[in-house]
Scaffold this active site. Sequence first.
Site, mmCIF file in Angstrom:
data_model
loop_
_atom_site.group_PDB
_atom_site.id
_atom_site.type_symbol
_atom_site.label_atom_id
_atom_site.label_comp_id
_atom_site.label_asym_id
_atom_site.label_seq_id
_atom_site.Cartn_x
_atom_site.Cartn_y
_atom_site.Cartn_z
ATOM 1 N N SER A 180 -51.309 0.618 -8.060
ATOM 2 C CA SER A 180 -50.486 -0.535 -7.703
ATOM 3 C C SER A 180 -50.686 -1.703 -8.676
ATOM 4 C CB SER A 180 -50.780 -0.935 -6.256
ATOM 5 O OG SER A 180 -49.788 -1.793 -5.748
ATOM 6 N N ASP B 191 -45.788 3.178 -3.720
ATOM 7 C CA ASP B 191 -47.113 2.613 -3.983
ATOM 8 C C ASP B 191 -48.243 3.611 -3.721
ATOM 9 O OD1 ASP B 191 -49.544 1.091 -3.749
ATOM 10 O OD2 ASP B 191 -48.364 -0.696 -3.375
#
Length: 282
Positions: A42, A163
């Site tokens: 991320s 993500d």
Amino acid sequence: MRIDRNTGLVLEGGGMRGVFTSGVLDGFMKHDMYFHYVVAVSAGACNGMSYMSRQIRRARISNIDYLSKYKYIGLRHLVTQGCIFDRKLLYDDFPNTLLPYDFEAFFNNPDVFEMVTTNCLTGRACYLTEKHDRQRLLDIVRASSSLPYVSKIVNVDGIPMLDGGIVDSIPVMRAMEQGHHKNVVVLTRNYGFRSKEKDHKIPRFVYKNYPRLRVVLSHRCEAYNRQLEMIEEMERAGQILCIRPERPMEVGRIEKDVDKLERLYEEGYALGEKFCREQGYC
């Protein structure tokens, strides 16, 4: 624990809390501390990109200076682009024109850089690398940092992804599986933090085509807290070294207060330099 050539570097995500990581990495780059294996998720992947291309302060400019200038977080982007972040600005204008990314330096870097994504079909983590294709590289980092609910799903190699923090927020086990039994872990939460959010079953109309994604989203907080417990146990056992914020956290995942972000960046930078001194790099 002393770091050596085989020590891995693990970078947690955390949205805008990642400015802490960008500070740590700038401290590392100032003193030429580089790791031969980096796994990032991320926001950690976004910051790790500049670390792997050896562009000191680039992530800071992106996360703080340009946030103030371009206002790239907001509901208007969610309406117009399907993402709370201005994805065109971040993944097209920034790397190609406004804040040029050194793709050549990245591709020529012999060190390994893995980015974590979540496969929406399987609900499992993917660990992806790219050393030749600019667009695929940008697609991977975009997927790794596409927060659920407020970002569009990103296709990488024809596979829908989101993500990586959904299933592997702190990928230290991946580093160990790759043969790196000593690791430095950069976290974006204070010691002892545990998420107080409650897990809930995700309604079937949310991500209706991805039932396995709904399952992992339903256990996200529990999984993250288990990882934090594991990290602290490994730290006490001397298996890993952790760099984490020491001051009370005041920055949220989608933070727009530049003063708060600046303070967190400076804390990370100071701790990155301190770590270099302790390891004999300066």
